[in-house]
Motif scaffolding. Structure first.
Motif, PDB file in Angstrom:
ATOM      1  N   LYS A  45       0.827  -1.212   0.000  1.00 18.61           N
ATOM      2  CA  LYS A  45       0.000   0.000   0.000  1.00 18.61           C
ATOM      3  C   LYS A  45       0.860   1.260   0.000  1.00 18.61           C
ATOM      4  N   GLN A  46       1.920   1.250   0.804  1.00 22.43           N
ATOM      5  CA  GLN A  46       2.780   2.426   0.905  1.00 22.43           C
ATOM      6  C   GLN A  46       3.490   2.703  -0.408  1.00 22.43           C
ATOM      7  N   VAL A  47       3.977   1.672  -1.065  1.00 28.79           N
ATOM      8  CA  VAL A  47       4.733   1.839  -2.306  1.00 28.79           C
ATOM      9  C   VAL A  47       3.812   1.973  -3.509  1.00 28.79           C
ATOM     10  N   GLY A  48       2.719   1.213  -3.505  1.00 28.37           N
ATOM     11  CA  GLY A  48       1.837   1.196  -4.666  1.00 28.37           C
ATOM     12  C   GLY A  48       0.881   2.364  -4.754  1.00 28.37           C
ATOM     13  N   GLY A  49       0.472   2.901  -3.611  1.00 22.59           N
ATOM     14  CA  GLY A  49      -0.448   4.033  -3.604  1.00 22.59           C
ATOM     15  C   GLY A  49      -1.731   3.740  -4.364  1.00 22.59           C
ATOM     16  N   VAL A 147      12.223  -5.094  -2.765  1.00 21.83           N
ATOM     17  CA  VAL A 147      11.683  -6.185  -3.595  1.00 21.83           C
ATOM     18  C   VAL A 147      10.308  -5.785  -4.138  1.00 21.83           C
ATOM     19  N   ILE A 148       9.470  -5.266  -3.286  1.00 20.46           N
ATOM     20  CA  ILE A 148       8.122  -4.861  -3.693  1.00 20.46           C
ATOM     21  C   ILE A 148       8.184  -3.726  -4.706  1.00 20.46           C
ATOM     22  N   ARG A 149       9.023  -2.734  -4.447  1.00 21.55           N
ATOM     23  CA  ARG A 149       9.215  -1.612  -5.392  1.00 21.55           C
ATOM     24  C   ARG A 149       9.593  -2.117  -6.780  1.00 21.55           C
ATOM     25  N   ASP A 150      10.598  -2.966  -6.842  1.00 19.55           N
ATOM     26  CA  ASP A 150      11.107  -3.422  -8.130  1.00 19.55           C
ATOM     27  C   ASP A 150      10.107  -4.298  -8.865  1.00 19.55           C
ATOM     28  N   THR A 151       9.359  -5.119  -8.119  1.00 19.79           N
ATOM     29  CA  THR A 151       8.368  -5.989  -8.745  1.00 19.79           C
ATOM     30  C   THR A 151       7.224  -5.177  -9.332  1.00 19.79           C
ATOM     31  N   LEU A 152       6.736  -4.196  -8.576  1.00 19.02           N
ATOM     32  CA  LEU A 152       5.666  -3.335  -9.078  1.00 19.02           C
ATOM     33  C   LEU A 152       6.122  -2.563 -10.318  1.00 19.02           C
ATOM     34  N   ALA A 153       7.339  -2.036 -10.270  1.00 23.08           N
ATOM     35  CA  ALA A 153       7.856  -1.247 -11.395  1.00 23.08           C
ATOM     36  C   ALA A 153       8.014  -2.100 -12.650  1.00 23.08           C
ATOM     37  N   GLU A 154       8.437  -3.339 -12.478  1.00 22.52           N
ATOM     38  CA  GLU A 154       8.612  -4.218 -13.627  1.00 22.52           C
ATOM     39  C   GLU A 154       7.275  -4.614 -14.233  1.00 22.52           C
ATOM     40  N   LYS A 155       6.293  -4.865 -13.393  1.00 20.58           N
ATOM     41  CA  LYS A 155       4.977  -5.268 -13.881  1.00 20.58           C
ATOM     42  C   LYS A 155       4.223  -4.091 -14.490  1.00 20.58           C
ATOM     43  N   PRO A 157       5.451  -0.680 -15.770  1.00 13.36           N
ATOM     44  CA  PRO A 157       6.495   0.311 -16.064  1.00 13.36           C
ATOM     45  C   PRO A 157       5.971   1.734 -16.257  1.00 13.36           C
ATOM     46  N   ALA A 158       4.717   1.872 -16.637  1.00 16.87           N
ATOM     47  CA  ALA A 158       4.157   3.213 -16.838  1.00 16.87           C
ATOM     48  C   ALA A 158       4.166   4.020 -15.550  1.00 16.87           C
ATOM     49  N   ASN A 159       4.093   3.352 -14.412  1.00 15.91           N
ATOM     50  CA  ASN A 159       4.080   4.030 -13.111  1.00 15.91           C
ATOM     51  C   ASN A 159       5.341   3.768 -12.297  1.00 15.91           C
ATOM     52  N   ALA A 160       6.387   3.287 -12.967  1.00 18.08           N
ATOM     53  CA  ALA A 160       7.618   2.914 -12.266  1.00 18.08           C
ATOM     54  C   ALA A 160       8.222   4.075 -11.489  1.00 18.08           C
ATOM     55  N   ALA A 161       8.220   5.260 -12.073  1.00 13.13           N
ATOM     56  CA  ALA A 161       8.823   6.415 -11.404  1.00 13.13           C
ATOM     57  C   ALA A 161       8.100   6.722 -10.093  1.00 13.13           C
ATOM     58  N   ASP A 162       6.781   6.575 -10.111  1.00 15.03           N
ATOM     59  CA  ASP A 162       6.004   6.847  -8.898  1.00 15.03           C
ATOM     60  C   ASP A 162       6.296   5.793  -7.826  1.00 15.03           C
ATOM     61  N   LYS A 164       9.024   4.160  -7.433  1.00 21.45           N
ATOM     62  CA  LYS A 164      10.374   4.401  -6.913  1.00 21.45           C
ATOM     63  C   LYS A 164      10.392   5.585  -5.948  1.00 21.45           C
ATOM     64  N   GLN A 165       9.628   6.626  -6.263  1.00 24.40           N
ATOM     65  CA  GLN A 165       9.591   7.791  -5.381  1.00 24.40           C
ATOM     66  C   GLN A 165       8.884   7.475  -4.072  1.00 24.40           C
ATOM     67  N   ARG A 166       7.769   6.768  -4.163  1.00 23.25           N
ATOM     68  CA  ARG A 166       7.042   6.403  -2.961  1.00 23.25           C
ATOM     69  C   ARG A 166       7.880   5.470  -2.080  1.00 23.25           C
ATOM     70  N   ALA A 167       8.600   4.558  -2.717  1.00 23.47           N
ATOM     71  CA  ALA A 167       9.468   3.666  -1.960  1.00 23.47           C
ATOM     72  C   ALA A 167      10.584   4.444  -1.272  1.00 23.47           C
ATOM     73  N   ALA A 168      11.156   5.417  -1.969  1.00 26.54           N
ATOM     74  CA  ALA A 168      12.217   6.238  -1.379  1.00 26.54           C
ATOM     75  C   ALA A 168      11.702   6.988  -0.157  1.00 26.54           C
ATOM     76  N   ASP A 169      10.501   7.517  -0.260  1.00 28.18           N
ATOM     77  CA  ASP A 169       9.902   8.241   0.876  1.00 28.18           C
ATOM     78  C   ASP A 169       9.654   7.291   2.046  1.00 28.18           C
ATOM     79  N   TYR A 170       9.174   6.107   1.735  1.00 29.46           N
ATOM     80  CA  TYR A 170       8.872   5.146   2.799  1.00 29.46           C
ATOM     81  C   TYR A 170      10.152   4.636   3.450  1.00 29.46           C
ATOM     82  N   LEU A 171      11.182   4.426   2.666  1.00 31.09           N
ATOM     83  CA  LEU A 171      12.453   3.971   3.221  1.00 31.09           C
ATOM     84  C   LEU A 171      13.035   4.996   4.194  1.00 31.09           C
ATOM     85  N   LYS A 172      12.796   6.268   3.948  1.00 29.89           N
ATOM     86  CA  LYS A 172      13.228   7.304   4.891  1.00 29.89           C
ATOM     87  C   LYS A 172      12.486   7.166   6.219  1.00 29.89           C
ATOM     88  N   GLU A 173      11.189   6.828   6.138  1.00 28.52           N
ATOM     89  CA  GLU A 173      10.416   6.624   7.357  1.00 28.52           C
ATOM     90  C   GLU A 173      10.912   5.393   8.123  1.00 28.52           C
TER      91      GLU A 173
END
Length: 307
Positions: A45-49, A147-155, A157-162, A164-173
């Protein structure tokens, strides 16, 4: 009976004709993602939004070691575009099902990026087995997030940038959470940093944050405990003058209560320091129903009881 159940269920999954999983999303364009446990589902949920429709098979209070998939679960898994599971034999009764599913769709263990040297062995389960409770070390759970970030981005790709950004924000938390746990646990006097629970799920937590950890049962709740285990832990409490032990939301508390009573008969009073979330998070919609909230609850409960 277990083998028969798994075989039949796996065949049912293979036979299901659902095609949505191969079409890259449901009717509103969202990826349908099914996870086994709540901790994984929360990261999805956090990464996929808004790009994902996320669901977990196991809710609060459910022990994944003992969980058997229902026919409703089979449909959720078959309809999903992506399936995430913990791996390391946490969902042992579903292993054969995952083998069948991964032939047709991304079926990914979130522990897959971890190296052998990062994992704890589980000798009770035989050679090559590991402690599956990786979410108790926040740093290891950051790997699961990747792992979740990369799997979502691969499946998708149109939303891969989002993603990756959401994952980066969550990793900071998660970095902040890791620091919080270290800071709070350090408030407990060193000689009192002993965590006793119903089953040995907190090994990674103890290693990461400086606690000695022991449990009545082994790492897997499928392993039964006996009177010798109760006596051994009772004596450990008495010898180390431990004043508080902890129950777990997904494990019946009668197991630890028998240890407390045994210590009491020897003249040593032990209290229940609180309830910890081990193999399942809190109720959906509550603070403890998120991964970060669950970890903070556990840290605060432990510190309050042992400090």
């Amino acid at each position: 009976m277990t083998i028969i159940f798994l075989t039949v269920t796996a065949l049912a999954v293979s036979a299901c004709g659902g095609t949505s999983a191969n079409q890259g999303g449901d009717s509103d364009g969202k990826l349908k993602v099914t996870s086994t446990i709540g901790m994984i589902n929360d990261v999805v949920k956090q990464v996929g939004g808004d790009h994902v429709d996320a669901a977990a098979l196991m809710g609060s209070g459910i022990d994944p070691h003992l969980y058997k998939a229902s026919q409703g679960d089979v449909k959720k898994l078959d309809d999903a575009d992506i399936i995430f599971y913990n791996g390391l034999h946490l969902e042992g009764k579903m292993a054969e099902m995952f083998e069948q599913l991964e032939k047709r769709k991304p079926t990914v263990a979130v522990s897959s990026y971890l190296k052998e040297e990062q994992l704890h062995a589980d000798p009770a389960q035989g050679s090559g087995s590991h402690d599956p409770h990786i979410w108790f070390n926040v740093k290891l759970w950051m790997s699961a997030t990747e792992v979740i970030r990369d799997t979502l981005a691969e499946k998708d790709p149109a939303n891969a940038a989002d993603y990756k950004q959401r994952a980066a924000d969550y990793l900071k938390e998660l970095e902040k959470l890791d620091a919080y746990a270290k800071e709070q646990i350090s408030l407990i006097p060193e000689d009192k940093r002993i965590l006793v629970t119903a089953h040995d799920a907190f090994g990674y937590f103890g290693e990461a944050y400086g606690l000695t950890v022991t449990g009545l049962q082994g790492m897997n709740t499928m392993s039964e405990y006996g009177s010798k285990d109760v006596s051994k832990l009772r004596d450990y409490l008495v010898e180390n003058k431990i004043k508080a032990v902890f129950i777990e939301s997904s494990v019946p508390k009668k197991s630890i209560e028998s240890v407390i009573e045994g210590a009491r008969q020897l003249g040593h009073e032990v209290k229940i320091g609180g309830e910890l979330y081990s193999d399942a998070m809190g109720d959906e919609g509550s603070e403890e129903g998120t991964y970060i909230g669950m970890v903070k609850h556990n840290v605060d409960t432990i510190v309050s009881a042992l400090k």
